[in-house]
Design a protein around this motif. Structure first.
Motif, PDB file in Angstrom:
ATOM      1  N   LEU A   1       0.791  -1.031   0.126  1.00  8.17           N
ATOM      2  CA  LEU A   1      -0.099  -0.051  -0.142  1.00  8.17           C
ATOM      3  C   LEU A   1       0.904   1.366  -0.053  1.00  8.17           C
ATOM      4  O   LEU A   1       0.184   2.480  -0.177  1.00  8.17           O
ATOM      5  N   ARG A   2       2.233   0.922   0.176  1.00  4.66           N
ATOM      6  CA  ARG A   2       3.114   2.391   0.360  1.00  4.66           C
ATOM      7  C   ARG A   2       2.995   3.165  -1.035  1.00  4.66           C
ATOM      8  O   ARG A   2       2.842   4.515  -0.963  1.00  4.66           O
ATOM      9  N   PRO A   3       3.008   2.534  -2.039  1.00  3.89           N
ATOM     10  CA  PRO A   3       2.700   3.365  -3.455  1.00  3.89           C
ATOM     11  C   PRO A   3       1.557   4.091  -3.451  1.00  3.89           C
ATOM     12  O   PRO A   3       1.384   5.157  -4.175  1.00  3.89           O
ATOM     13  N   LEU A   4       0.591   3.779  -2.715  1.00  2.42           N
ATOM     14  CA  LEU A   4      -0.436   4.616  -2.805  1.00  2.42           C
ATOM     15  C   LEU A   4      -0.592   5.671  -1.400  1.00  2.42           C
ATOM     16  O   LEU A   4      -1.269   6.520  -1.556  1.00  2.42           O
ATOM     17  N   GLY A   5       0.676   5.805  -0.938  1.00  2.00           N
ATOM     18  CA  GLY A   5       0.590   6.798   0.205  1.00  2.00           C
ATOM     19  C   GLY A   5       0.173   6.469   1.506  1.00  2.00           C
ATOM     20  O   GLY A   5       0.180   7.358   2.345  1.00  2.00           O
ATOM     21  N   TYR A   6      -0.090   5.107   1.758  1.00  4.45           N
ATOM     22  CA  TYR A   6      -0.753   4.891   3.050  1.00  4.45           C
ATOM     23  C   TYR A   6       0.487   4.144   3.810  1.00  4.45           C
ATOM     24  O   TYR A   6       1.174   3.327   3.502  1.00  4.45           O
ATOM     25  N   ASP A   7       0.252   4.553   5.369  1.00  5.70           N
ATOM     26  CA  ASP A   7       1.125   3.727   6.185  1.00  5.70           C
ATOM     27  C   ASP A   7       0.293   2.498   6.802  1.00  5.70           C
ATOM     28  O   ASP A   7      -0.717   2.411   6.163  1.00  5.70           O
ATOM     29  N   TRP A   8       0.851   1.736   7.600  1.00  4.64           N
ATOM     30  CA  TRP A   8       0.193   0.562   8.351  1.00  4.64           C
ATOM     31  C   TRP A   8      -1.239   0.805   8.717  1.00  4.64           C
ATOM     32  O   TRP A   8      -1.989   0.217   8.788  1.00  4.64           O
ATOM     33  N   ARG A   9      -1.230   2.108   9.273  1.00  2.57           N
ATOM     34  CA  ARG A   9      -2.598   2.453   9.790  1.00  2.57           C
ATOM     35  C   ARG A   9      -3.660   2.553   8.853  1.00  2.57           C
ATOM     36  O   ARG A   9      -4.902   2.192   9.178  1.00  2.57           O
TER      37      ARG A   9
ATOM     38  N   THR B   1       2.101  11.560  11.469  1.00  2.00           N
ATOM     39  CA  THR B   1       3.497  11.636  10.439  1.00  2.00           C
ATOM     40  C   THR B   1       3.850  10.104  10.384  1.00  2.00           C
ATOM     41  O   THR B   1       3.619   9.246  10.857  1.00  2.00           O
ATOM     42  N   TRP B   2       4.776  10.222   9.481  1.00  2.00           N
ATOM     43  CA  TRP B   2       5.696   9.031   9.166  1.00  2.00           C
ATOM     44  C   TRP B   2       6.680   8.898  10.149  1.00  2.00           C
ATOM     45  O   TRP B   2       6.934   9.933  10.789  1.00  2.00           O
ATOM     46  N   PRO B   3       7.303   7.517  10.335  1.00  2.00           N
ATOM     47  CA  PRO B   3       8.312   7.602  11.620  1.00  2.00           C
ATOM     48  C   PRO B   3       9.440   8.727  11.303  1.00  2.00           C
ATOM     49  O   PRO B   3       9.817   9.118  12.679  1.00  2.00           O
TER      50      PRO B   3
END
Lengths: 699, 83
Positions: free
Chosen positions: A576-584, A628-630
């Motif tokens: 899902l990262r290429p869609l801009g989503y983090d794990w949450r 935020t991202w980490p």
């Protein structure tokens, strides 16, 4: 049948039948008040409305049959009406009495179905509805003469005001069967008698035998019906009868319609003492010229739609704020007044935050259903169908597909059910498969959240259009365009076939019946609250559990990152990262596989809105903006927000929808197909959106 | 389509019948499904209907009720002027 009335042992069961637009629903609502329930017929998903009424101190049951124009049913809805009356409907005993609702101003047309039902031999009563409209049009109707000709009581009523209902009630308790039969051609009559005798041997009630035989004989689906209901031997007899008629030069197909029409024209001529002024162009026709105009029709249609969606966004605000602060107060009270521990966490963070996050959208859903009911009540819906038919027929869909698709704006489930009015199997399937792309009200919470947080509040075009409203309209537009495009592809490939025709009654424009609108809203609100109290409630509890367990050795809640939910989210994060989503965000998408409203409640749990009790509930939108991202980059940019909205717009994240598709298409195949294509569409749509907006500098 | 070739009386497609004219239906040559529905609604051979407006849809008055029929269906129904 008559004994059951006299015995008085069990409750009298009355079936309410009638053509569309005759005011059947209004009369049903009048008679039953709020004592009614909405369910389904077993096996099919045609809505079954039942209610109780008190007539002269006696309790009776009313069953509202789907509206139909004739008993040679052409759609699943009409089939149910016919099957109940023919005793073909499983789990539904034939009624004791039939109440036929007729539009008095259009007596002649309504007599077709009426005469078919009267011949079935049930104790029958006619409600001559809308006599006020007929009077205003200068018509004088001789109810006594009509009653004499048909052999059943004919009671003038005005369902909207309640006029004549007392007399109607009395007539229902005294209803008797009629011996009236519409004269047929002798050859047809003879064959119907012959088949009728055979049907009686199959156990068909004597009164029903001849009418059922006539239907099997003269309708195109008669052979198939005969085989299904009575077996191949009887079907062979039907074929035999048809051959006998052909040999005598009688056309069996539709032989019923012409006999019936010549009879009912005579009846209409004798009972309508003074006809309305002959048919010229009236006010309604002039309005129609504009509303179905090649250019102005679509202009008006889109203007109305724009007002609807703007209203959903602006009117609901105060009510939503009130629910929000109410839920916040309940959550805070729970938090402080219950002993601390897992139960307290479950109630305040799981149940109240989760269910509250969905209930808050009740005002918006009610506003949408209010407008849909208004469009239906005023008569505009039929005109809109023709405006849309030009687009629909271009993509190969039936103009009627517009009703399921528009209902899909509220919820795909009733939308998909509404596809039953489309008789052609291929078109029905195509409509069912694209309806989930229409922006249902369950997507609204997600849009409302993200648009509220990430689209500026300003106005453009000289202050006429709010940017947030425009964004919402754009998302609805996207869903519609995608639905039509997919339909076009389907109709050119797997579901190739001719484009069917649109033929609809144009009801006169009228004042909405507020009672009906209120009743509709009441039903919808009830269903939504029930949905929130069951599916959403259990999902919220499961999610809370997954998000707060496993617990640490000392019994305190684990960090959400270490929870089951966090672990699952981390597994899917790379995809899902290429869609801009983090794990949450990934977890929110995963959990939404059950119902997409859950996206909001999951985000609520994951971004810990429920835990904020010091200064009341902080808005989830603000939490998202702060996330935020980490590495400290903001998680939710404009690109992420739009990527998520596009994902939600195109994915079929709704177990109920998948369930209803399985039921309506008779198997898993098309439902799986639906899930596969929508998921692919959603993933690539979101991917293009996110990457595109990032390139444009909005990431 | 040239209806005069198949009909002894002069009939034209509903889409070519003038607005406001009272016509008698001569032929319903739509698909079986469409014509079944049309017959039940009162568009059957021999029925008299008034053409209210031309356009898409064609609006007919049948026994006092207004029915709209999309143009591509109405052009498959032939009717003759009834006087």
């Amino acid at each position: 049948m008559a004994q059951a009335i006299d015995a008085g042992e069990r409750v009298l069961r009355i079936a309410v039948a009638g053509s569309p637009n005759a005011g059947k629903t209004t009369l049903f609502n009048r008679l039953t008040g709020l004592r009614h329930k909405v369910g389904n017929y077993p096996g099919v998903t045609v809505e079954r409305k039942e209610g109780a009424a008190v007539i002269d101190g006696e309790m009776v049951d009313l069953l509202d049959l789907p509206g139909s124009y004739s008993l040679s049913a052409q759609s699943p809805d009409e089939e149910v009406a016919r099957d109940v009356l023919f005793g073909w409907q499983p789990g539904c005993e034939p009624p004791d009495v039939v109440l036929i609702v007729i539009d008095a101003a259009h007596l002649e047309r309504n007599l077709f179905l009426t005469s078919q039902i009267v011949e079935l031999g049930y104790p029958t009563v006619l409600a001559l509805n809308m006599v006020d409209v007929a009077r205003a049009a200068g018509m004088v109707i001789d109810a006594d003469e009509l009653s004499r000709r048909l052999g059943v009581a004919a009671i003038p009523v005005v369902a909207t005001t309640g006029e004549g209902l007392a007399e109607l009630g009395e007539a229902l308790l005294r209803a008797r069967p009629s011996a009236m039969r519409v004269p047929l051609k002798p050859a047809v009559e003879a064959e119907a008698q012959r088949l009728g005798a055979l049907l009686e041997r199959e156990g068909v009630a004597p009164a029903l035998a001849s009418p059922v035989a006539l239907r099997l004989l003269s309708s195109a689906e008669g052979l198939a019906d005969a085989t299904r209901q009575y077996g191949p031997a009887l079907a062979a007899e039907v074929t035999e009868s048809r051959r006998a008629l052909e040999a005598r030069g009688v056309v069996w197909l539709g032989c019923e319609a012409s006999s019936r029409y010549s009879w009912l024209r005579e009846v209409a001529a004798a009972t309508v003492v003074q006809a309305a002024r002959p048919e010229g162009l009236n006010r309604h026709d002039r309005i129609d010229r504009v509303l179905t105009h090649r250019f102005w029709g679509p202009v008006v249609f889109f203007a109305i739609m724009a007002v609807v969606f703007q209203s959903i966004y602006t009117w609901a605000g105060p009510a939503m704020d009130a629910i929000d602060s109410g839920m916040g107060a309940v959550g805070a009270w729970t938090k402080t007044h219950l002993p601390a521990g897992p139960l307290n966490d479950l109630l305040s963070d799981g149940v109240i935050a989760g269910v509250g996050g969905v209930i808050i959208f009740l005002p918006q859903i009610l506003i949408l259903f209010f407008f849909l009911a208004m469009l239906e009540e005023t008569g505009y819906m039929a005109r809109a169908a023709f405006v849309m038919d030009r687009v629909m027929s271009r993509v190969g869909l039936h103009g009627r597909a517009f009703v399921p698709l528009l209902s899909g704006f509220a919820c795909s489930v009733p939308g998909i059910m509404a596809a039953r009015t489309i008789s052609n199997g291929r078109d029905r399937l195509a409509t069912i498969l694209v309806t989930p792309l229409m922006t249902c009200s369950a997507r609204l919470p997600v849009y409302a959240l993200l648009i509220g947080a990430f689209v500026p509040k300003g106005r453009i075009l000289g202050g006429l259009v709010s940017q947030q409203g425009l964004a919402l309209f754009g998302l609805y537009f996207l869903g519609t365009v995608m639905a039509l495009s997919v339909a076009a592809v389907l109709k050119r490939t797997v579901l190739r076939g001719p484009t069917p025709s649109l033929v609809l009654e144009l009801p006169p424009y009228r004042q909405p019946n507020w009672r009906n609108v209120g009743r509709e809203l009441w039903d919808r609100a009830g269903l939504f609250v029930k949905f929130a109290g069951t599916i959403i409630l259990s999902m919220s509890i499961v999610l809370w559990f997954l998000a707060s367990f496993p617990r640490h050795g000392d019994g305190t809640a684990s960090d959400i990152q270490q929870s089951y939910l966090g672990r699952a989210g981390r597994v899917v994060e790379p995809v899902l990262r290429p869609l801009g989503y983090d794990w949450r965000v990934g977890v929110a998408c995963l959990s939404a596989a059950a119902a997409r409203e859950v996206v909001v409640s999951t985000l609520g749990v994951l971004f810990e809105v429920g835990k904020d009790d010091a200064d009341g509930q902080a808005k989830l939108g603000d939490r998202l903006k702060q996330a935020t991202w980490p590495d400290g980059r903001p998680l939710f940019t404009v690109a992420t927000a739009w990527s998520l909205m596009i994902f939600v717009a195109l994915a079929c994240q709704c177990m109920t929808t998948v369930g209803i598709v399985i039921q309506e298409t008779g198997g898993w195949r098309w439902a799986m197909w639906l899930v596969a294509y929508t998921t692919a569409l959603a993933y690539f749509g979101a991917l293009i959106t996110y990457q595109g907006l990032r390139l444009a500098g909005l990431g | 389509m040239d209806w005069t070739a198949v009909e002894p009386e002069v009939s034209v497609a509903l889409t070519d019948s003038p607005e406001g004219s009272l016509v008698r239906i001569a032929r319903v040559q739509t698909s079986a499904e469409d014509s079944g529905r049309l017959r039940e609604l009162g568009v059957y051979e021999g029925a008299e209907v008034t053409v209210l407006t031309q356009g898409d849809p064609v609006v007919l008055s049948i026994a006092g009720t207004r029915f709209a029929i999309c143009r591509r269906c109405a052009c498959l129904v032939a009717a003759a002027l009834a006087c």
